[in-house]
Motif scaffolding. Structure first.
Motif, PDB file in Angstrom:
ATOM      1  N   TYR A  54      10.066   3.909  -5.014  1.00 60.48           N
ATOM      2  CA  TYR A  54       9.712   5.101  -5.783  1.00 60.48           C
ATOM      3  C   TYR A  54      10.886   5.573  -6.636  1.00 60.48           C
ATOM      4  N   LYS A  55      12.089   5.478  -6.100  1.00 61.53           N
ATOM      5  CA  LYS A  55      13.282   5.874  -6.855  1.00 61.53           C
ATOM      6  C   LYS A  55      13.435   5.010  -8.101  1.00 61.53           C
ATOM      7  N   GLY A  58      10.878   6.273 -10.594  1.00 58.30           N
ATOM      8  CA  GLY A  58      11.159   7.617 -11.078  1.00 58.30           C
ATOM      9  C   GLY A  58       9.923   8.430 -11.426  1.00 58.30           C
ATOM     10  N   GLU A  59       9.990   9.102 -12.583  1.00 56.01           N
ATOM     11  CA  GLU A  59       8.943  10.035 -12.995  1.00 56.01           C
ATOM     12  C   GLU A  59       7.624   9.370 -13.339  1.00 56.01           C
ATOM     13  N   LEU A  60       7.616   8.046 -13.452  1.00 62.21           N
ATOM     14  CA  LEU A  60       6.359   7.363 -13.780  1.00 62.21           C
ATOM     15  C   LEU A  60       5.342   7.461 -12.644  1.00 62.21           C
ATOM     16  N   GLY A  62       2.831   8.959 -10.345  1.00 61.26           N
ATOM     17  CA  GLY A  62       1.984  10.131 -10.492  1.00 61.26           C
ATOM     18  C   GLY A  62       1.644  10.454 -11.935  1.00 61.26           C
ATOM     19  N   ARG A  63       2.309   9.804 -12.850  1.00 58.23           N
ATOM     20  CA  ARG A  63       1.990   9.982 -14.274  1.00 58.23           C
ATOM     21  C   ARG A  63       1.329   8.702 -14.763  1.00 58.23           C
ATOM     22  N   GLU A  64       2.100   7.811 -15.381  1.00 61.30           N
ATOM     23  CA  GLU A  64       1.519   6.558 -15.857  1.00 61.30           C
ATOM     24  C   GLU A  64       1.047   5.672 -14.704  1.00 61.30           C
ATOM     25  N   HIS A  66      -0.713   5.908 -11.437  1.00 59.46           N
ATOM     26  CA  HIS A  66      -1.501   6.849 -10.640  1.00 59.46           C
ATOM     27  C   HIS A  66      -1.527   6.471  -9.172  1.00 59.46           C
TER      28      HIS A  66
END
Length: 80
Positions: A54-55, A58-60, A62-64, A66
């Motif tokens: 997950y690290k 990163g921010e991807l 839950g965004r790009e 799913h």
């Protein structure tokens, strides 16, 4: 931003875990299944292995990306 693809997800994971063998598949480019084999996972519980992945993403997450199904193994566990 370019669409998320299995190759892009795999590249991001490889950047975060350079010695890993990574295979990522997806039918829709939002839900992914990843198989990551890395010596770095030795001695780590599954949650710690997933946190490393997950690290790397990163921010991807839950965004790009799913949804991500993760199989995180050591080379010994993978039989390689």
């Amino acid at each position: 931003m370019s669409p998320m693809t299995p190759d892009r997800v795999a590249d991001l994971i490889r950047t975060g875990l350079p010695d890993a063998t990574v295979v990522v598949e997806s039918d829709d480019n939002t839900h992914f299944a990843a198989r990551i084999v890395a010596a770095r996972f030795a001695g780590l519980r599954p949650i710690a292995r997933h946190q490393l992945i997950y690290k790397a993403l990163g921010e991807l997450m839950g965004r790009e990306i799913h949804a991500l199904s993760i199989e995180a193994l050591t080379p010994e566990e993978a039989g390689s």
